[in-house]
Design an enzyme around this catalytic site. Structure first.
Site, PDB file in Angstrom:
ATOM      1  CG  HIS A  54      -2.031   0.955   1.189  1.00 22.05           C
ATOM      2  ND1 HIS A  54      -3.278   0.666   1.685  1.00 22.05           N
ATOM      3  CD2 HIS A  54      -2.115   2.219   0.719  1.00 22.05           C
ATOM      4  CE1 HIS A  54      -4.075   1.708   1.521  1.00 22.05           C
ATOM      5  NE2 HIS A  54      -3.389   2.670   0.946  1.00 22.05           N
ATOM      6  CG  HIS A  56      -1.362   6.615  -1.756  1.00 20.80           C
ATOM      7  ND1 HIS A  56      -2.563   6.527  -2.405  1.00 20.80           N
ATOM      8  CD2 HIS A  56      -1.549   6.025  -0.545  1.00 20.80           C
ATOM      9  CE1 HIS A  56      -3.449   5.919  -1.617  1.00 20.80           C
ATOM     10  NE2 HIS A  56      -2.852   5.603  -0.472  1.00 20.80           N
ATOM     11  CG  PHE A  57       5.412   5.543  -5.217  1.00 17.33           C
ATOM     12  CD1 PHE A  57       5.415   5.763  -3.836  1.00 17.33           C
ATOM     13  CD2 PHE A  57       6.282   4.575  -5.716  1.00 17.33           C
ATOM     14  CE1 PHE A  57       6.259   5.044  -2.978  1.00 17.33           C
ATOM     15  CE2 PHE A  57       7.140   3.850  -4.873  1.00 17.33           C
ATOM     16  CZ  PHE A  57       7.116   4.080  -3.510  1.00 17.33           C
ATOM     17  NE  ARG A  58       0.368  11.448  -2.697  1.00 10.55           N
ATOM     18  CZ  ARG A  58      -0.738  11.058  -2.046  1.00 10.55           C
ATOM     19  NH1 ARG A  58      -1.740  10.478  -2.676  1.00 10.55           N
ATOM     20  NH2 ARG A  58      -0.837  11.259  -0.749  1.00 10.55           N
ATOM     21  CG  ASP A 291      -2.353   4.734   3.591  1.00 14.54           C
ATOM     22  OD1 ASP A 291      -2.306   5.019   2.377  1.00 14.54           O
ATOM     23  OD2 ASP A 291      -3.243   5.142   4.356  1.00 14.54           O
TER      24      ASP A 291
HETATM   25  N1  LIG Z   1      -4.447   7.581   4.009  1.00 13.60           N
HETATM   26  C1  LIG Z   1      -4.572   8.859   3.716  1.00 13.60           C
HETATM   27  O1  LIG Z   1      -4.856   9.652   4.622  1.00 13.60           O
HETATM   28  N2  LIG Z   1      -4.376   9.337   2.471  1.00 13.60           N
HETATM   29  C2  LIG Z   1      -4.171   8.583   1.276  1.00 13.60           C
HETATM   30  C3  LIG Z   1      -5.430   7.956   0.763  1.00 13.60           C
HETATM   31  C4  LIG Z   1      -5.896   6.777   1.562  1.00 13.60           C
HETATM   32  O2  LIG Z   1      -5.187   5.773   1.677  1.00 13.60           O
HETATM   33  O3  LIG Z   1      -7.025   6.789   2.067  1.00 13.60           O
HETATM   34  C5  LIG Z   1      -3.579   9.523   0.211  1.00 13.60           C
HETATM   35  O4  LIG Z   1      -3.523   9.122  -0.953  1.00 13.60           O
HETATM   36  O5  LIG Z   1      -3.174  10.641   0.560  1.00 13.60           O
HETATM   37 ZN   LIG Z   2      -7.180   4.511   2.288  1.00 15.03          ZN
HETATM   38 ZN   LIG Z   3      -3.991   4.563   0.885  1.00 19.69          ZN
END
Ligand SMILES: NC(=O)N[C@@H](CC(=O)O)C(=O)O
Ligand SMILES: [Zn+2]
Ligand SMILES: [Zn+2]
Length: 472
Positions: A54, A56-58, A291
């Site tokens: 999990h 998020h590399f954006r 995450d």
């Molecule tokens: N966890 C978060 O607070 N943010 C995540 C999105 C997500 O995983 O819900 C994000 O992409 O910024």
């Molecule tokens: Zn999430």
């Molecule tokens: Zn996430």
């Protein structure tokens, strides 16, 4: 390459030979060959690289927060050899064209990767599921960064589409109908935790597990942050992950973190944090996933209701867990299971997650005797801050992805120091590398648990009755 006299997660001392992309041999005295690099691993641990299910590399869309080069460098320096990128980018990864665009960008990755497909009203399951996606998800049952929250009928469609093609579904489980709107009158950082209640998570986990079980399928619950949410998922025979921030931080830390500590699901009370940690220790939790959700410090420096949600974590997860293995709070075997063996089983990556002959040579070498404080300015994420500033951690000295050195630091230097080097962008899509979805076994690798699904409806009903502040 030969690692001599390494200590494996289970305590065995072994030589480990890497040949090409795989582990060629694990043995007691393999003998040195002239043409190979030899690493003296005496007193050091050789572990399977972390599979972070999990991040998020954006890219595309928000490369000022992170990109595949910085994100994967951060992963490599933190001992993460496979990452799974989430679909809430711009555009969101909800159709074949968006997947293809992201896959081209991910060619910059130093580490192996999976790319998840997302679900919105505009998604195109046919073209999306035709690609080598890693899993369907995180399916947002409530809004988070990217505002991809969906209603239940669409979730049910997504479950059916995924099940028909043997794709795993991962879920962001919060129920916005159970958020505490009275908290919106407050403007302190803790208001976010008061607003997105523990009950909202438990109820959404219960409902998602219930509908999955009714359809005779399984889901994976992302970033569970409450003991109740974890127990419901486990009792239902589903799998779940916990983030390092929910293991190590609580609402007490918000005084110091301020709006930087805003994320979804939010930080919980200290008592709940301890019970979450207990469930990581005892194996109720299947895996640690970060995450990793970078936003710049400037963006986070806003009023609590305006700041974006999310914290970085891909570089500090394994180092924090290894610090706990050092003190004995976790065993090395548990760390291996949480970070590598279990994610490989749950997500069906048969060549990854263990140090054994024939497996991908995704390896991390650490010296458990050496801790260093986490410092934002020594990390490699583009966002330039960390919620774990100052905590002691055990950082890798060497990280290999399928036999290629992607990160190396001189044993004498500190993490982020002068002697640090990164390798080439050798990362590959783990689904494509495995020959695509069609050739993988139809059973997946879900962890087997007792069949106790009948009780889920009861559990979910019970949760709705639960008073919000009860410590469960
Ligand atoms: N966890 C978060 O607070 N943010 C995540 C999105 C997500 O995983 O819900 C994000 O992409 O910024
Ligand atoms: Zn999430
Ligand atoms: Zn996430």
């Amino acid at each position: 390459m030969l690692f001599r006299n390494a200590t494996l997660a289970d305590g065995r001392r072994r030589d480990v030979r890497v040949s090409g992309e795989t582990v060629a041999a694990v043995g007691e005295d393999l003998g040195v060959r002239e043409d190979e690099r030899t690493v003296d691993a005496t007193g050091k641990r050789l572990l399977p690289g972390m599979i972070d299910a999990h991040v998020h590399f954006r890219e595309p869309g928000d490369s000022h927060k992170e990109d595949w080069t910085t994100g994967s460098a951060s992963a490599a320096a933190g001992g993460v050899t496979t990452v799974v990128d989430q679909p809430n980018t711009s555009p969101p990864t909800v159709d074949g064209a968006a997947f293809d665009e992201k896959a081209a960008l991910a060619a910059d990755s130093l580490v192996d990767f999976g790319l998840n497909g997302g679900v919105t009203a505009d998604w195109d399951p046919d073209s999306l599921l035709d690609r080598d996606i890693f899993a369907l998800g995180e399916v947002f049952l409530a809004d988070s960064t990217g505002n991809m929250g969906i209603e239940e009928p669409l979730f049910l469609d997504a479950l059916a589409e995924a099940d028909a093609r043997d794709v795993t579904v991962t879920v962001h489980a919060e129920d916005a109908g159970l958020f505490n709107v009275s908290a919106q009158e407050r403007d302190d950082a803790d208001a976010w935790s008061a607003y997105r209640t523990a009950r909202a998570e438990a109820a959404a986990v219960g409902r998602a597990c219930e509908v999955a079980a009714e359809r005779d399928t399984t889901i994976h619950v992302a970033h569970t942050s409450t003991p109740r949410g974890i127990d419901i998922a486990a009792d239902a025979g589903m799998t779940c992950e916990v983030t390092p921030h929910h293991m190590y931080l609580s609402r007490n830390d918000l005084r110091e973190l301020g709006t930087h500590g805003r994320m979804n699901p939010p930080l919980r009370r200290e008592k709940r944090r301890q019970r979450v940690y207990d469930r990581v220790v005892d194996g109720t939790v299947d895996m640690v996933a970060t995450d990793h959700a970078p936003h710049t410090a400037d963006e986070k420096d806003a009023e609590i209701w305006d700041a974006p949600s999310g914290v970085p974590g891909v570089e500090t997860a394994l180092p924090l867990l290894l610090a706990d293995a050092r003190t004995g709070d976790l065993t090395y075997e548990r760390v291996r299971d949480l970070t590598a063996a279990n994610p490989a089983d749950v997500f069906d990556l048969p060549n990854k997650g263990r140090v054994a002959e024939g497996m991908d040579a995704d390896l991390v070498l650490v010296d458990p005797g050496k801790t260093h404080p986490i410092r934002a300015d020594r990390l490699h994420t583009k966002c330039d801050w960390t919620p774990f500033e100052g905590r002691e951690a055990v950082f890798p000295e060497l990280t290999l992805v399928r036999g290629s050195v992607v990160y190396e630091r001189d044993a004498g230097d500190r993490p982020g120091g002068e002697s640090e080097t990164f390798g080439d962008a050798v990362g590959r899509n783990v689904r494509t590398a495995a020959g695509g979805r069609d050739e993988r076994g139809s059973e997946g690798g879900r962890l087997s648990r007792g069949d106790e699904t009948e009780s889920i409806a009861d559990l979910a009903a019970e949760v709705v009755e639960e008073p919000p502040d009860e410590e469960r």
